[in-house]
Design a protein around this motif. Structure first.
Motif, PDB file in Angstrom:
ATOM      1  N   GLU A 554      42.948  46.750  36.100  1.00 10.27           N
ATOM      2  CA  GLU A 554      41.746  45.939  35.897  1.00 10.27           C
ATOM      3  C   GLU A 554      41.904  44.585  36.586  1.00 10.27           C
ATOM      4  OE1 GLU A 554      41.411  45.841  31.676  1.00 10.27           O
ATOM      5  OE2 GLU A 554      40.488  47.839  31.520  1.00 10.27           O
ATOM      6  N   THR A 555      43.102  44.015  36.498  1.00 11.39           N
ATOM      7  CA  THR A 555      43.381  42.748  37.179  1.00 11.39           C
ATOM      8  C   THR A 555      43.285  42.921  38.691  1.00 11.39           C
ATOM      9  OG1 THR A 555      44.873  42.072  35.389  1.00 11.39           O
ATOM     10  CG2 THR A 555      45.097  40.920  37.489  1.00 11.39           C
ATOM     11  N   ASP A 557      41.459  45.082  40.279  1.00 11.23           N
ATOM     12  CA  ASP A 557      40.041  45.225  40.635  1.00 11.23           C
ATOM     13  C   ASP A 557      39.378  43.857  40.781  1.00 11.23           C
ATOM     14  OD1 ASP A 557      40.199  47.966  40.681  1.00 11.23           O
ATOM     15  OD2 ASP A 557      39.475  48.235  38.628  1.00 11.23           O
ATOM     16  N   ARG A 558      39.687  42.939  39.866  1.00  7.99           N
ATOM     17  CA  ARG A 558      39.118  41.583  39.957  1.00  7.99           C
ATOM     18  C   ARG A 558      39.637  40.876  41.198  1.00  7.99           C
ATOM     19  NH1 ARG A 558      40.178  41.711  34.311  1.00  7.99           N
ATOM     20  NH2 ARG A 558      42.076  40.478  34.577  1.00  7.99           N
ATOM     21  N   ASN A 560      40.617  42.294  43.977  1.00  6.08           N
ATOM     22  CA  ASN A 560      40.032  42.913  45.173  1.00  6.08           C
ATOM     23  C   ASN A 560      38.609  42.444  45.445  1.00  6.08           C
ATOM     24  OD1 ASN A 560      42.344  44.316  45.834  1.00  6.08           O
ATOM     25  ND2 ASN A 560      41.750  46.176  44.745  1.00  6.08           N
ATOM     26  N   LYS A 561      37.902  42.025  44.395  1.00  9.56           N
ATOM     27  CA  LYS A 561      36.544  41.504  44.591  1.00  9.56           C
ATOM     28  C   LYS A 561      36.573  40.225  45.425  1.00  9.56           C
ATOM     29  CE  LYS A 561      34.471  43.529  40.451  1.00  9.56           C
ATOM     30  NZ  LYS A 561      33.942  43.291  39.080  1.00  9.56           N
TER      31      LYS A 561
END
Length: 623
Positions: A554-555, A557-558, A560-561
Motif C-alpha cells: 500500500e505504501t 502504491d502511494r 508510485n503515484k
C-alpha cells in the motif's frame, strides 16, 4: 575499428555491460589494459553479503552473469542474518578469485558479437550535437561507435599509498589510466577523488589456526542463480576463520598513527565509511579494545588468506608489527602487503537515471567511477548501463528500475538524487521496502523485465513461470488442506513444541505460527515435496508476513503515484516562486523526471515540492 558499443574496462561492471550489449545483438568492443585480467578481485575474494547478495540475485533475474560465475567458483556458501527477519537475509559466497576471473574470461571469449581489445582509451570524440562519435586509444587507434560505457574502476589516475610511499599504479601494481581525467575536464564533467584500501595477504601455513574460531558455510543447497542445479557440497566447502585483534595491536596503531598515509596528511580524499582502514577503526572506536578479523581463503590455487578487516595504509615495518600482534600470527609470512589506493570518479548527479551523462549523448558510466564501492554494486550498474546503451541506439525508452522493485533501483536512485560524499555502499537500511525486496523473490520482481529486454531466454522464462505457478498452487493447497488436533502433523508439532493445535486448522493457518518449520508441513503435503528451498522460503514469508507485506505494498502504491506525476523537460526552475535557492540549484542540476524523484533530492524540502506542484498546475495544467 567500428562497434555499436565500446565498453572501457573489463572489471565487474564492464563485463556485465559488455555481455548485455553483445547478447542484445550489438557489435561490442571491450577495451581493457590486460588480456587476462578480466573481472578480477583486487580486494575481498567474495560475492554477496547484506543487500549485495540480493543485487546478485537481481542481476541474474535480469539476465546477467555474476550469479552464475559466483555459483560456479564458490569455495563456501553462506546464508547471512538467518536468525533475523527475512528482509535482511542474504547469500554470500567465498569465491575462488582465480577461477572466477578465468570463468569470466571464458564467457567473454565465447560470446558472439563481443571482441576484447587490449589498450588504453585516452579520449572520447563527440559530434556536432554532443553525442559520442568515437574513442581514441593511447596508441592512436580509433574506434567509431554509437555509445560508450565507462567502467574504469579504481584505475583512473590512481595512486598507491603505503606510509610515506606514494606512486602511480592501479591495484596489485597494475597500470593506471591517465588520460580520461583530462577528457572529463574537456567535456565539462565534474570529478573528484575517492580512496579505498586492501589488507595484507598471508601464507596459510604460517598461521597457527588453533587460536582461531572456525567459520563454516551453511549446510543447505544455496545458489545465487535461478539456473544453478549443482551446489557446493557442505563437506567440500572451504572454511573461513575468525580471530580478534589484541590490545597490543591497538597500541602499535596508536604509537604509529602519524606514519599512516591516511592520518599523516598524505591522503586528503574520502574513504568508505563502511569498510574503514584498521587505523580508522582504532581512531573512531577508541574505547573498543579489540576488533573482529576474518581469515578467508583466496583460491584453491593459492596458499593464502585474505585478512578481512585489516585494511591499512601503514608502512611495511609497521604492518609487520601489527600482523605479529594477532593471535596465531607470531610466525606470519606475508605474500602481499596492504595499501591504500586513490582514484578519480565523477559526480553521479550529472547522470540520468539510465546512467547516461546529461551533457553527452551516448556516454554511460558504471561502477566505482560513479562513486560506489563493491563488485556487486559495480556489476548491477554495468548491466543497467549496457542495457540502456543498446536501448539508446535502438531509440527505445531506457530501463529504469524503481526503488520499490529492486536494490539496483535503490542504488541508482540514491546516486543520482543524493549524490555521494564518500564511496557508496549498498545497505539493507537504504531500502524503504525491505520486506518486498528480498533474497528469495528476485525472480518474481524482475524476471519479466529480463525476458522483455531480451536477456532471459524463452526456455528459461517458461521454467520461471512454472516455478511461480508451483508456489501459487501450493499456497492454494495449503489453504484447502486441514489438519485436525489428533492428526500425525499435529502430534509431531506438539512433540517438537512448535505448535499445539486445539482445533482443525489449514496448513496455511498453521504456517502463520512463528515456530512452525515449513519442512515439517512439507512431509504431509505431497505437492510440496518437489519444491526448492528458495520456493519454500518464498511461500513461508508470503504466508507468515502477509499483513506486513500488504501494508508495504500500500505504501509502494502511494509512492508510485508520485512517480507518475511527470515534470516537463523544458521547465525553468528559476521561474518557480517561493522555493529555496538551494532547491532550485539542486533541481536544475539533477533534472528530475517526476515529483517522486524531485522529493528525494537532497536539499529539496516538502515545502519546495508543494510550490513546484502549484507551479506545474498553473503553468502546465499538470498534476
Amino acid at each position: 575499428m567500428q562497434a555499436d558499443v565500446v565498453i572501457v574496462g573489463a572489471g565487474h561492471a564492464g563485463v556485465e555491460a559488455a555481455l548485455a550489449c553483445a547478447r542484445l545483438g550489438k557489435k561490442t568492443i571491450i577495451v581493457n589494459l590486460y588480456e587476462d585480467k578480466i573481472a578480477t578481485m583486487p580486494c575481498n575474494p567474495s560475492i554477496g553479503g547484506p543487500a549485495k547478495g540480493i543485487v546478485v540475485r537481481e542481476i541474474d533475474a535480469l539476465g546477467g552473469e555474476m550469479a552464475k560465475a559466483a555459483d560456479a567458483t564458490a569455495l563456501q556458501m553462506k546464508l547471512l542474518n538467518s536468525s533475523r527477519g527475512p528482509g535482511v537475509w542474504a547469500l554470500r559466497a567465498q569465491s575462488d578469485k582465480i577461477k572466477y576471473s578465468k570463468y569470466m574470461r571464458e564467457v567473454i571469449k565465447k560470446q558472439t558479437n563481443l571482441e576484447l581489445v587490449v589498450g588504453e582509451v585516452s579520449d572520447i570524440e563527440l559530434d556536432e550535437n554532443n553525442n559520442v562519435k568515437s574513442v581514441f586509444l593511447s596508441d592512436k587507434r580509433q574506434i567509431i561507435t554509437n555509445a560508450v560505457v565507462l567502467t574504469t574502476g579504481t584505475y583512473l589516475s590512481s595512486l598507491i599509498y603505503r606510509g610515506s610511499e606514494k606512486f602511480e599504479s592501479g591495484p596489485n601494481s597494475e597500470k593506471t589510466t591517465k588520460y580520461l581525467s583530462d577528457t572529463f575536464k574537456k567535456l565539462g564533467i565534474n570529478s573528484f577523488r575517492f580512496k579505498t584500501g586492501t589488507p595484507p595477504r598471508v601464507l596459510k601455513n604460517s598461521i597457527d589456526l588453533s587460536y582461531a574460531a572456525l567459520e563454516p558455510g551453511t549446510n543447505k543447497e544455496l545458489a545465487f542463480s535461478f539456473s544453478t542445479k549443482s551446489f557446493v557440497p557442505y563437506e567440500k566447502q572451504q572454511p573461513c576463520y575468525l580471530i580478534h585483534s589484541t590490545k597490543e595491536t591497538k597500541e602499535i596503531i596508536e604509537n604509529n598513527l602519524n606514519k599512516s598515509a591516511m592520518y599523516s596528511g598524505e591522503i586528503n580524499s574520502v574513504g568508505p565509511r563502511y569498510c574503514p582502514s584498521f587505523e580508522d577503526k582504532i581512531v573512531r572506536f577508541n574505547k573498543k579494545e579489540t576488533h573482529q578479523i576474518f581469515l578467508e581463503p583466496e583460491s584453491l590455487d593459492l596458499d593464502t588468506f585474505y585478512v578481512q578487516g585489516f585494511s591499512t595504509s601503514m608502512p611495511i615495518d609497521v604492518q609487520e608489527q601489527m600482523l605479529r600482534s594477532l593471535p596465531g600470527f607470531k610466525n606470519v609470512v606475508v605474500d602481499k602487503w596492504a595499501y591504500a589506493i586513490e582514484y578519480d570518479c565523477i559526480d553521479p548527479q550529472q547522470l540520468k537515471l539510465s546512467l547516461e551523462l546529461q551533457k553527452v549523448g551516448g556516454l554511460f558510466t558504471a561502477g566505482q567511477i560513479n562513486g560506489t564501492s563493491g563488485y556487486e554494486e559495480a556489476a548491477g550498474q554495468g548491466l543497467i548501463a549496457g542495457i540502456n546503451a543498446c536501448r539508446k541506439i535502438d531509440n527505445l525508452e531506457p530501463l529504469i528500475l524503481k526503488r520499490s522493485e529492486s536494490y539496483i533501483g535503490v542504488m541508482i536512485d540514491d546516486l543520482i538524487n543524493k549524490g555521494v560524499v564518500e564511496p557508496y555502499r549498498l545497505l539493507t537500511s537504504r531500502a524503504e521496502n525491505r520486506l518486498t525486496l528480498r533474497n528469495d523473490n528476485a525472480e518474481i520482481r524482475l524476471k519479466e523485465y529480463g525476458h522483455k529486454i531480451g536477456l532471459v531466454s524463452d526456455e528459461e522464462y517458461k521454467r520461471f513461470l512454472k516455478y511461480k505457478e508451483e508456489m501459487h498452487s501450493t499456497i492454494n493447497i495449503l489453504k484447502e488442506t486441514r489438519f485436525l488436533p489428533k492428526s500425525d502433523l499435529a502430534n509431531e508439532l506438539r512433540i517438537l513444541q512448535q505448535a499445539d493445535l486445539k482445533q482443525g486448522l489449514s496448513g496455511y493457518e498453521i504456517l502463520k505460527q512463528p515456530k512452525v518449520d515449513i519442512n515439517i508441513i512439507k512431509k504431509y503435503v505431497k505437492e510440496m515435496e518437489s519444491l526448492t528451498d528458495n520456493q519454500l522460503q518464498n511461500i513461508l514469508i508470503d504466508i507468515r508476513f502477509e499483513g506486513y507485506i500488504k501494508k508495504e505494498n500500500e505504501t509502494i502504491d502511494r509512492f508510485n503515484k508520485l512517480e507518475k506525476k511527470q515534470i516537463p523537460d523544458d521547465i525553468d526552475y528559476a521561474k518557480v516562486e517561493n522555493i529555496a535557492v538551494e532547491a532550485k540549484q539542486k533541481l536544475e542540476k539533477v533534472k528530475p523526471k517526476s515529483i517522486g524523484q524531485a522529493s528525494r533530492i537532497s536539499g529539496v524540502n516538502p515545502a519546495d515540492i508543494q510550490m513546484l506542484l502549484f507551479y506545474l498546475r498553473k503553468n502546465y495544467n499538470k498534476i
